[in-house]
Design a protein around this motif. Structure first.
Motif: not given
Length: 141
Positions: A118-141
């Motif tokens: 909601g525009g309030t915590d850019h550091k948290l968004v960056k941290k969660v985005t990186e975590a989701v990217r890591s999870i997606l990287d483990t998935l097979d297409q």
């Protein structure tokens, strides 16, 4: 097929544009000076650039506006004009003047996740985005 207008050519504008390129084809940047990354995108015809100061007519064809000039008076002017014209706008320096928030994007293939606080915590968004990217990287297409 939306037409995006970005006012500003600095770091924040560049980050927004690099993310948007995966989703839209019509991005116009208005700024007296732009970062080298944007110069390269313009040379590749991936974005349109108007190297000059913003004028109200720049909003005539805009479906969505992002203003990231770093100049509060200019950003406020753009915001007021967008409100009058009923164009959704994101003022990068003022969450209270955002009709939408720019999410962190995690993408793999056709799967896209947008993360926002909601525009309030850019550091948290960056941290969660990186975590989701890591999870997606483990998935097979």
């Amino acid at each position: 097929q939306k037409r995006i207008t970005v006012i500003g050519g600095g770091n924040i504008a560049t980050r927004r544009i690099l993310t948007l390129l995966d989703f839209v084809r019509q991005i116009t940047v208005i700024a007296p000076e732009i970062r080298p990354e944007l110069e390269a995108l313009a040379l590749e015809s991936r974005i349109n650039v108007r190297k000059r100061k913003f004028v109200p007519d720049d909003l005539n064809d805009a479906d969505l506006v992002i203003t990231a000039t770093g100049v509060a008076d200019v950003d406020d002017w753009v915001w007021r004009l967008c409100r009058e014209k009923q164009i959704p706008v994101n003022v990068s320096a003022d969450q209270r003047k955002c009709d939408f928030f720019f999410p962190g994007i995690a993408r793999k293939g056709n799967l896209v996740a947008g993360i926002t606080a909601g525009g309030t915590d850019h550091k948290l968004v960056k941290k969660v985005t990186e975590a989701v990217r890591s999870i997606l990287d483990t998935l097979d297409q």
